[in-house]
Motif scaffolding. Structure first.
Motif, short mmCIF file in Angstrom:
data_model
loop_
_atom_site.label_atom_id
_atom_site.label_comp_id
_atom_site.label_asym_id
_atom_site.label_seq_id
_atom_site.Cartn_x
_atom_site.Cartn_y
_atom_site.Cartn_z
N ALA A 53 46.99 46.54 -89.55
CA ALA A 53 47.53 46.95 -88.25
C ALA A 53 46.58 46.58 -87.11
CB ALA A 53 47.80 48.45 -88.25
N LEU A 54 45.28 46.67 -87.37
CA LEU A 54 44.29 46.31 -86.36
C LEU A 54 44.34 44.81 -86.05
CD1 LEU A 54 42.06 47.55 -84.62
CD2 LEU A 54 40.44 47.01 -86.43
N CYS A 55 44.59 44.01 -87.07
CA CYS A 55 44.73 42.56 -86.87
C CYS A 55 45.98 42.25 -86.05
CB CYS A 55 44.79 41.85 -88.22
SG CYS A 55 43.21 41.80 -89.10
N PRO A 63 52.28 49.52 -85.08
CA PRO A 63 51.65 49.69 -86.40
C PRO A 63 50.26 50.30 -86.32
CG PRO A 63 52.68 47.53 -86.24
CD PRO A 63 52.70 48.12 -84.87
N TYR A 64 49.48 49.88 -85.32
CA TYR A 64 48.12 50.41 -85.20
C TYR A 64 48.14 51.91 -84.92
CZ TYR A 64 43.59 51.59 -83.30
OH TYR A 64 42.39 52.21 -83.07
N ASN A 92 40.07 46.30 -74.66
CA ASN A 92 41.13 45.30 -74.59
C ASN A 92 42.48 45.88 -74.98
OD1 ASN A 92 42.60 43.32 -76.87
ND2 ASN A 92 42.49 42.48 -74.82
N MET A 93 42.50 46.65 -76.06
CA MET A 93 43.76 47.20 -76.55
C MET A 93 44.41 48.11 -75.52
SD MET A 93 44.54 49.61 -79.86
CE MET A 93 43.63 48.52 -80.94
N TYR A 94 43.65 49.06 -75.00
CA TYR A 94 44.25 50.03 -74.09
C TYR A 94 44.41 49.48 -72.68
CZ TYR A 94 44.05 53.34 -77.87
OH TYR A 94 44.26 53.96 -79.08
N ALA A 95 43.58 48.52 -72.29
CA ALA A 95 43.81 47.84 -71.02
C ALA A 95 45.09 47.01 -71.11
CB ALA A 95 42.62 46.95 -70.66
N SER A 96 45.31 46.36 -72.25
CA SER A 96 46.54 45.59 -72.45
C SER A 96 47.76 46.49 -72.40
CB SER A 96 46.49 44.85 -73.78
OG SER A 96 45.46 43.88 -73.80
N ILE A 97 47.67 47.64 -73.05
CA ILE A 97 48.78 48.60 -73.00
C ILE A 97 49.05 49.03 -71.57
CG2 ILE A 97 49.45 50.96 -73.62
CD1 ILE A 97 48.09 50.52 -76.31
N PHE A 98 47.98 49.35 -70.83
CA PHE A 98 48.12 49.81 -69.45
C PHE A 98 48.78 48.74 -68.58
CE2 PHE A 98 46.40 50.03 -65.11
CZ PHE A 98 46.82 51.29 -64.74
N VAL A 119 39.81 35.42 -90.88
CA VAL A 119 40.92 34.48 -90.73
C VAL A 119 41.76 34.80 -89.50
CG1 VAL A 119 43.07 33.67 -91.78
CG2 VAL A 119 41.01 33.91 -93.19
N THR A 120 42.06 36.09 -89.31
CA THR A 120 42.87 36.50 -88.15
C THR A 120 42.19 36.13 -86.84
OG1 THR A 120 43.81 38.35 -89.41
CG2 THR A 120 43.98 38.44 -87.00
N TYR A 121 40.90 36.44 -86.74
CA TYR A 121 40.18 36.16 -85.50
C TYR A 121 40.02 34.66 -85.27
CZ TYR A 121 39.06 41.14 -85.51
OH TYR A 121 39.14 42.50 -85.51
N ALA A 122 39.88 33.89 -86.36
CA ALA A 122 39.79 32.44 -86.22
C ALA A 122 41.11 31.86 -85.71
CB ALA A 122 39.42 31.81 -87.56
N ILE A 123 42.23 32.42 -86.17
CA ILE A 123 43.54 31.96 -85.72
C ILE A 123 43.76 32.30 -84.25
CG2 ILE A 123 46.03 32.34 -85.99
CD1 ILE A 123 45.52 32.73 -88.99
N ILE A 124 43.27 33.46 -83.83
CA ILE A 124 43.48 33.93 -82.47
C ILE A 124 42.60 33.20 -81.47
CG2 ILE A 124 43.19 35.93 -80.94
CD1 ILE A 124 43.91 37.69 -83.32
N LEU A 125 41.41 32.80 -81.88
CA LEU A 125 40.36 32.35 -80.97
C LEU A 125 40.79 31.24 -80.03
CD1 LEU A 125 37.45 32.47 -79.99
CD2 LEU A 125 36.81 30.97 -81.90
N VAL A 126 41.21 30.09 -80.56
CA VAL A 126 41.49 28.92 -79.73
C VAL A 126 42.72 29.13 -78.83
CG1 VAL A 126 42.07 26.47 -79.72
CG2 VAL A 126 40.33 27.34 -81.29
#
Length: 326
Positions: free
Chosen positions: A281-283, A249-250, A100-106, A23-30
């Protein structure tokens, strides 16, 4: 209570986790796909006009777009509980999540620092600075990609062994086995990830926010300087909010989840709580793909201007005129 009942109580509700991820990934996708693709179009087309942190914003959008493009495969897996696409693609998609996570943080940190330095030294921004940002981005990608390699490597052990009637080759993502590297190595790995991937970036973003707030309190600031400082503060604070919502949270649950999956936490109820909270937290961490475009729209005047209808029309007319004169 019997041993069998105790083991049953320690098992996390996997069906809930699968629906949560799907559900989380479906919400994020578009919105993630549209927002980041649009951001790349705007920033790339008008890179020369846009100053400050545009190079870092482009790289942040690329990082988010790479993650978004892998979401359909993740959704397929969690809905069908099957992975027919091979081990390499599974590991690559798993790896992309952490890149993606750590590139986004950077790049969130880079945006905050660049915006802060542009505020303090507004006349020092030149094309040479833009080239410097390009080099920083390239080095950042290399460091992030190398640093994230342990995530898939620690999940590759026994990937071809049988587990009952189901081969582990059919499993992916949250169902991948975790290699036991010992208590000492586990603590060192988690400490390194937390210190350099979270604590240091968090302190940097908070420092930039604090210094920008302090600069607003200086009584001798000119009116145009005050307006520029408010814009900088808006961008830096937005970066900080996205950082806090998505990544705190993650990284709070990450070391506990790592120890729980490695079998270092023996308490049944505590282990079950950790293994339930960490996917949530991962979501939240995945939501940065949608929240990052908010930074571009609400804190970047060029982004709003280029998305206005009149500006798009003017741009189209200019392109038509240019093509006719060639």
């Amino acid at each position: 209570m019997s041993t069998g009942e105790n083991v049953t109580q320690c098992i996390v509700d996997e069906q809930f986790m699968e629906y949560l991820y799907a559900v989380t990934y479906a919400i994020i996708l578009v919105p993630g796909l549209i927002g980041n693709a649009l951001a790349l179009w705007v920033f790339y087309a008008y890179m020369r006009e846009t100053k400050r942190a545009v190079i870092f914003m482009i790289n942040l959008a690329i990082a988010d777009l790479l993650q978004v493009l892998s979401l359909p495969l993740r959704i397929f897996y969690y809905l069908n509980k099957s992975w027919p696409f091979g081990t390499f693609l599974c590991m690559f998609c798993f790896y992309l999540k952490y890149v993606n996570m750590y590139a986004s943080i950077f790049f969130l940190v880079c945006i905050s620092v660049r915006r802060f330095r542009y505020l303090i030294y507004p006349f020092k921004f030149t094309d040479r600075k833009r080239m410097f940002d390009t080099y920083v981005s390239a080095v950042g990608w290399i460091v992030v990609c190398v640093s994230c390699l342990p995530f898939p490597l620690l999940r590759m052990q026994n990937s071809t062994h049988e587990n009952g009637n189901e081969s582990l080759e059919q499993k992916c993502f949250m169902d991948l086995p975790l290699r036991d590297i010992g208590v000492t190595n586990s603590i060192l790995a988690v400490t390194f990830a937390e210190l350099f991937g979270f604590v240091t970036p968090l302190i940097t973003v908070l420092y930039c926010s604090w210094r920008t707030v302090m600069s607003l309190k200086k009584p001798h600031s000119a009116s145009h300087d005050l307006g520029e400082k408010k814009k900088a503060l808006k961008m830096i604070l937005t970066c900080a909010v996205v950082f806090l919502i998505c990544f705190v949270p993650y990284h709070f649950t990450f070391p506990l989840d790592f120890l729980a999956k490695a079998g270092k936490i023996k308490n049944c109820q505590l282990k079950k709580t950790i293994l339930t909270l960490h996917p949530v937290a991962l979501c939240l961490a995945s939501m940065n793909c949608c929240l990052d475009p908010v930074i571009y729209y609400f804190t970047t005047d060029e982004f709003k201007r280029r998305l206005s209808r009149q500006d798009i029309v003017d741009c189209s007319e200019l392109e038509i005129f240019s093509s006719n004169t060639l």
